[in-house]
Design a protein around this motif. Structure first.
Motif, short mmCIF file in Angstrom:
data_model
loop_
_atom_site.label_atom_id
_atom_site.label_comp_id
_atom_site.label_asym_id
_atom_site.label_seq_id
_atom_site.Cartn_x
_atom_site.Cartn_y
_atom_site.Cartn_z
N ILE A 478 0.20 6.58 -7.12
CA ILE A 478 1.51 6.57 -7.36
C ILE A 478 2.46 5.41 -6.97
O ILE A 478 3.42 4.79 -7.74
CB ILE A 478 2.11 7.93 -6.64
N PHE A 479 2.11 4.87 -5.74
CA PHE A 479 2.66 3.68 -5.26
C PHE A 479 2.88 2.61 -6.15
O PHE A 479 3.70 2.00 -6.48
CB PHE A 479 2.06 3.48 -3.89
N PHE A 480 1.62 2.23 -6.78
CA PHE A 480 1.52 0.97 -7.60
C PHE A 480 1.70 1.48 -9.18
O PHE A 480 1.50 0.61 -10.05
CB PHE A 480 0.34 0.43 -7.50
N ASP A 481 2.02 2.70 -9.57
CA ASP A 481 2.40 3.11 -10.89
C ASP A 481 3.71 2.78 -11.22
O ASP A 481 4.57 3.30 -10.66
CB ASP A 481 2.04 4.68 -11.01
N ILE A 482 3.75 1.94 -12.17
CA ILE A 482 5.24 1.28 -12.61
C ILE A 482 5.76 2.17 -13.78
O ILE A 482 6.73 1.56 -14.38
CB ILE A 482 5.00 0.00 -12.65
N THR A 483 5.10 3.37 -14.14
CA THR A 483 5.79 3.90 -15.13
C THR A 483 7.34 4.31 -15.03
O THR A 483 7.56 4.59 -13.76
CB THR A 483 4.97 5.33 -15.77
#
Length: 619
Positions: A478-483
């Motif tokens: 989630i931390f690196f998910d840029i949606t």
């Protein structure tokens, strides 16, 4: 500010001049450069640039990726290769990924024109040779470059790989509608002309000393197939889950944030490769359990990024089924400050760039925090410490030639308290306040045992100077998910402090330094108008920094460029935009039978960059 003149009487400048005019050999140049304090990788990269300027093609160094034992092997004979990557893969499109976890997976399928060797040398990959001034393929002023592509290369679906794919990738990355995180690397390109199927001529906006960056390494240089996107302009979603590539593997199945299974690409151009018939990359869990699965149980063959405490790592490595591979890197673990207010909503978004942070906009607060954190304890107790993973204050680390001598490492809680007192931040009970603003910070990092222990150290350190810290942890996926809909991503940065690591992507780290570059109209700052797809997630705006970064990208002299990079580092450090904690090493675990020579770890390439050549140690 640095005066923009080159001291041609300096020892490094004299050394470069002598190498340029042929007075000294490459070996003597390398020996002299390293003796003067330049890292071997940086010296090699500079030697490559000097060689490219030579009129003699033979002066260009010849480099190749390690291929030990691959000539006599049979494709797929190695069976399954099982890998653990505790930060699980979410998608496989490098140009829309912000975390290394996803580009690692994409490396098995997608390829660039060139790679960086472990020592920083450029390696031809999908081209017949690295361009150079000597053979006429690179303009003397770096304003253009011509790539000659390997013949008879096909995409995994059987379609030919051509110069049109090189041009298309540039166009796709630069199309704002695609939200590519790589656009900053390609911005200097004016045009890519398809001369013929195997020839691409690149013209830059002006002289481009870093001409190679958009074409090197999967993270930036991954090529996309024009025919797939021309048939379906909306193909990126499907492509992110199952990309068509020229690499050694294709995707059999992807379960986002869990597991990817790759199988050998039967269309791969080298008939004896890859050695393994399948690669299974399992995500989840933690670094410690990943290490044990290689060293102690043998259930897996490779474990990526063993980010665990030294005593835990030592216990894990006692198992005789694996070997620990420690590689120095340019990566630093850092605490980033938010320069915008994450708690005030403006036009439907928080951390809006024109809304200053309530207390981190005060440079005294940032300075006090910086000198109140005990980086030496963090480095020596939670990392390998010493010379392997030292505490550092600089954001540019691991490159001695660019290591600024101007910023001492300071741990002084007493001085921090005095600075806050003098600035009017007074204690009200346990915590300081001023004009109704309490020094209370939300501090977020990805879930990882070492990072949570760092958070605890920082929380205690800042309590000693009257700053309350509220700790939060977010799943790495989630931390690196840029949606755009993810409010917990690093680019949204809806907190006060954020911790992560990254490092220079090449010996010329202009791309890495984009993290603090605002750009025209703050275009490089993630905001709603760009769907939070930009590099400068701290919302740091400094016109002097921007001007200097623009300048260094066009500076051809490596000595002058090195001085400019040191100044860029000093701006960030002395403005206390971040607190740099530790200069990291890569710590990976590999089965004892894996051929370490072909793993070829290095500071400028990811752990899987040479996976086409991974195999067993010859008996």
């Amino acid at each position: 500010m640095l005066k923009r003149t080159t001291d041609e009487s300096g020892p490094l400048s004299q050394l470069f001049a002598a190498y340029r005019d042929g007075s000294i050999s490459r070996r003597r140049f390398m020996a002299g450069a390293t003796a003067l304090g330049m890292a071997s990788g940086t010296a090699l990269a500079c030697a490559n640039t000097v060689a490219a300027q030579s009129a003699t093609p033979a002066a260009s160094p010849v480099a190749a990726r390690p291929t030990a034992g691959t000539d006599a092997q049979k494709r797929g004979a190695g069976g399954d290769l099982r890998m653990l990557q505790w930060q699980a893969i979410s998608q496989l499109s490098p140009h829309t990924a912000t975390g290394i976890k996803d580009t690692l997976g994409a490396t098995l399928v997608l390829e660039p024109l060139m790679h960086f060797a472990p020592d920083g040398t450029l390696i031809a990959n999908l081209v017949t040779a690295v361009p150079s001034v000597g053979d006429g393929t690179l303009a003397a002023d770096y304003s253009s470059v011509t790539f000659s592509l390997l013949p008879d290369v096909t995409w995994s679906d059987g379609q030919p790989f051509t110069a049109n794919d090189v041009r298309f990738t540039w166009q796709w990355v630069m199309d704002e509608a695609n939200g590519s995180v790589s656009a900053g690397y390609y911005a200097g390109i004016l045009e890519i002309e398809v001369v013929d199927d195997l020839t691409a001529e690149v013209t830059f906006i002006g002289p481009q000393p870093t001409w190679y960056l958009p074409f090197t390494g999967v993270e930036v240089g991954a090529l996309y197939p024009a025919h797939v996107f021309e048939a379906d302009p909306e193909a990126i979603v499907a492509f992110s889950n199952n990309p068509i590539g020229t690499g050694p593997f294709i995707v059999e199945s992807l379960t986002p944030d869990d597991q990817v299974i790759f199988i050998a690409n039967e269309a791969y151009r080298e008939p004896t490769k890859p050695f393994f018939s399948r690669v299974i990359i399992k995500g989840g869990g933690d670094a410690a359990s990943a290490g044990r699965a290689v060293f102690q149980t043998g259930e897996y063959d490779f474990a990526w990024n063993l980010a665990v405490e030294p005593e835990v790592l030592a216990q894990i490595a006692e198992g005789d089924l694996g070997k620990l591979i420690v590689t120095p890197t340019t990566n630093t673990e850092r605490l980033h400050f938010n320069f915008s207010d994450p708690d005030t909503e403006v036009d439907g978004q928080f951390a809006e760039v024109d809304t200053p942070h309530t207390f981190l906009s005060d440079p005294v607060v940032r300075q006090a925090i910086s000198i109140a954190i005990d980086c030496e304890t963090i480095a020596n107790q939670l990392y390998l410490g010493g010379s392997q993973e030292p505490a550092t204050v600089n954001v540019l680390a691991g490159l001695p030639a660019l290591d600024s001598p101007n910023n001492p490492l300071v741990f002084d809680p007493e001085l921090a308290n005095q600075l806050l007192d003098d600035a009017g931040w007074v204690l009200d009970g346990d915590w300081r306040a001023k004009d109704g603003v309490i020094l209370r910070a939300r501090y977020v990092s990805a879930i990882n045992s070492v990072r949570q222990k760092i958070q605890a150290v920082v929380k205690d350190n800042l309590a000693d100077i009257g700053i309350e810290v509220i700790l939060e942890q977010v799943d790495p996926n989630i931390f690196f998910d840029i949606t755009p809909g993810n409010d917990q991503s690093i680019t949204k940065f809806y907190s006060d402090f954020l911790q992560l690591s990254s490092g220079a992507e090449s010996p010329h780290p202009s791309g890495f330094m984009l993290q603090w570059y605002a750009g025209a109209d703050n275009s490089n700052i993630p905001q709603a108008n760009n769907e939070w797809l930009a590099n400068n997630f701290q919302r740091y705006v400094n016109p002097d920094y921007d001007a200097l970064l623009d300048e260094v990208t066009a500076e051809p002299d490596p000595v002058t460029a090195a001085a400019m990079f040191i100044e860029l580092n000093d701006i960030v450090v002395q403005d206390n935009a971040v607190v740099t904690l530790v200069n990291l090493s890569d710590k990976n675990g590999a089965a004892v039978w894996l051929n370490e020579e072909n793993l070829a770890p290095g500071p400028f390439s990811n752990a899987y960059w040479n996976i086409a050549n991974w195999n067993r140690i010859e008996a």
